[in-house]
Write an enzyme that holds these catalytic residues in place. Structure first.
Site, PDB file in Angstrom:
ATOM      1  N   HIS A   1     -48.837  11.986  29.736  1.00  0.00           N
ATOM      2  CA  HIS A   1     -50.234  11.683  30.062  1.00  0.00           C
ATOM      3  C   HIS A   1     -50.765  12.746  31.030  1.00  0.00           C
ATOM      4  CE1 HIS A   1     -53.417   8.490  30.107  1.00  0.00           C
ATOM      5  NE2 HIS A   1     -53.816   9.254  31.106  1.00  0.00           N
TER       6      HIS A   1
ATOM      7  N   HIS B   1     -54.788   9.505  26.759  1.00  0.00           N
ATOM      8  CA  HIS B   1     -53.402   9.970  26.762  1.00  0.00           C
ATOM      9  C   HIS B   1     -53.256  11.366  26.165  1.00  0.00           C
ATOM     10  CE1 HIS B   1     -49.033   9.290  26.882  1.00  0.00           C
ATOM     11  NE2 HIS B   1     -48.972   9.856  25.686  1.00  0.00           N
TER      12      HIS B   1
ATOM     13  N   GLN C   1     -50.041  16.064  40.666  1.00  0.00           N
ATOM     14  CA  GLN C   1     -49.547  15.418  41.873  1.00  0.00           C
ATOM     15  C   GLN C   1     -50.125  16.113  43.103  1.00  0.00           C
ATOM     16  OE1 GLN C   1     -45.241  14.234  41.726  1.00  0.00           O
ATOM     17  NE2 GLN C   1     -45.224  15.482  39.865  1.00  0.00           N
TER      18      GLN C   1
ATOM     19  N   CYS D   1     -46.676   4.134  28.107  1.00  0.00           N
ATOM     20  CA  CYS D   1     -47.021   5.098  29.153  1.00  0.00           C
ATOM     21  C   CYS D   1     -47.574   4.374  30.378  1.00  0.00           C
ATOM     22  CB  CYS D   1     -48.043   6.100  28.625  1.00  0.00           C
ATOM     23  SG  CYS D   1     -48.670   7.225  29.901  1.00  0.00           S
TER      24      CYS D   1
ATOM     25  N   CYS E   1     -51.495   5.201  31.278  1.00  0.00           N
ATOM     26  CA  CYS E   1     -52.612   4.793  30.433  1.00  0.00           C
ATOM     27  C   CYS E   1     -53.299   3.580  31.061  1.00  0.00           C
ATOM     28  CB  CYS E   1     -52.114   4.453  29.028  1.00  0.00           C
ATOM     29  SG  CYS E   1     -51.739   5.907  28.011  1.00  0.00           S
TER      30      CYS E   1
ATOM     31  N   ASN F   1     -47.741  20.071  36.667  1.00  0.00           N
ATOM     32  CA  ASN F   1     -46.706  20.590  35.789  1.00  0.00           C
ATOM     33  C   ASN F   1     -47.065  20.178  34.369  1.00  0.00           C
ATOM     34  OD1 ASN F   1     -45.230  21.445  38.051  1.00  0.00           O
ATOM     35  ND2 ASN F   1     -44.193  19.479  38.195  1.00  0.00           N
TER      36      ASN F   1
ATOM     37  N   HIS G   1     -51.826  14.499  33.974  1.00  0.00           N
ATOM     38  CA  HIS G   1     -51.805  14.133  35.384  1.00  0.00           C
ATOM     39  C   HIS G   1     -51.235  15.275  36.206  1.00  0.00           C
ATOM     40  CE1 HIS G   1     -47.542  13.583  34.528  1.00  0.00           C
ATOM     41  NE2 HIS G   1     -47.329  13.481  35.832  1.00  0.00           N
TER      42      HIS G   1
END
Length: 302
Positions: free
Chosen positions: A133, A84, A137, A24, A27, A122, A135
């Protein structure tokens, strides 16, 4: 035909797609491994997206008879945690408050050069997530999107969100002193949930400490309710609706969560009517959705 822009970014076709946890890129950096974040531990990380939809490097393209413009802007990745397996529903209230502070700082900074800034998340493969992971935007647009402008103009004419908060009644899921979580009376998705500060502010950058903490508490508890609703992580799209340029004095920020599951094992698809006409067909009445969300646990998972 609709006064809306479409952005093209062919380079995004090659973006990272569902890597394993061991590889990933979000991470913490591991010795001898690849990673976007060069720290062994971190709380929240922000960096420029390697596969942006908008970029300062975008160049004009001329098409006869068609209005075009370069897709100039900025796209950033916001990593919520170095864990994660974490998510907005498992993070502490302090960490969620920090995330709101980060969103606000980036909205303020990017808004100096761009007319509209949208933080979003999303969540879930069901809606096309390519990295597991936790997150989100942030997109800094070179224009104000058409639906954002319509919403901003409506709020300039009347205090729409304040009226919703005062008249929510049975649509309220949970309230705090400085913020409220509710199902909007015009929800387009089943169990759609909004979180709003009671005071009208243009974005998270102007929240007080007390408002930020109440928003953080409701954000985590709302996600946990959605996960508990059908006993599985809820796929959703979360957007932080902030004032576009020129509407700062009248816009009332909200955090909108649109779930993509309408029942256990059943996804909400945008089919012919929604795609062809723009009219959403919802399967659950907003007041029923609010009652079902109130009835499920918002506690942290064991």
């Amino acid at each position: 035909m609709r006064g809306e822009w479409v952005s093209y970014a062919g380079a995004r076709q090659g973006r990272t797609f569902l890597p394993s946890a061991a590889t990933c890129p979000l991470c913490p950096a591991r010795e001898g491994g690849l990673g976007e974040i060069p720290f062994e531990q971190f709380e929240v990380a922000v960096f420029e997206n390697r596969f942006p939809a908008f970029s300062d490097a975008a160049t004009p393209v001329d098409l006869p008879g068609i209005e075009t413009a370069p897709s100039q802007g900025r796209c950033e990745v916001v990593v919520f945690s170095d864990d994660h397996r974490a998510g907005l529903g498992s993070l502490s209230e302090d960490r969620l408050a920090l995330l709101l502070e980060v969103w606000g700082a980036r909205v303020e900074a990017l808004g100096q050069d761009h007319p509209y800034v949208l933080p979003f998340e999303n969540r879930g493969e069901e809606i096309g997530v390519t990295l597991h992971h936790p997150h989100g935007q942030i997109y800094a647009f070179p224009f104000i999107p058409a639906q954002t402008r319509r919403a901003a103009e409506a709020q300039a004419e009347a205090p729409v969100i304040e009226r919703l908060l005062h008249g929510a009644g049975q649509l309220v899921v949970e309230e705090r002193e400085h913020a409220s979580a509710f199902v909007p009376p015009f929800a387009m998705y089943p169990f759609e949930s909004w979180i709003a500060p009671r005071r009208r502010v243009p974005g998270p950058q102007t929240l007080s400490d007390a408002e930020r903490l109440d928003m953080a508490r409701l954000l985590g508890r709302t996600v946990r309710r959605l996960d508990a609703l059908f006993g599985a992580p809820m796929p959703y799209i979360l957007t932080v609706q902030c004032a576009p340029r020129g509407f700062e004095a009248t816009f009332h920020m909200t955090i909108d969560i649109r779930p993509f599951r309408r029942d256990a094992g059943k996804l909400k698809y945008l089919a012919g009517v929604e795609q062809g006409s723009g009219v959403f067909l919802a399967d659950v009445l907003p007041e029923d959705a609010a009652a079902r969300l109130r009835a499920v646990s918002a506690d942290y998972p064991a």
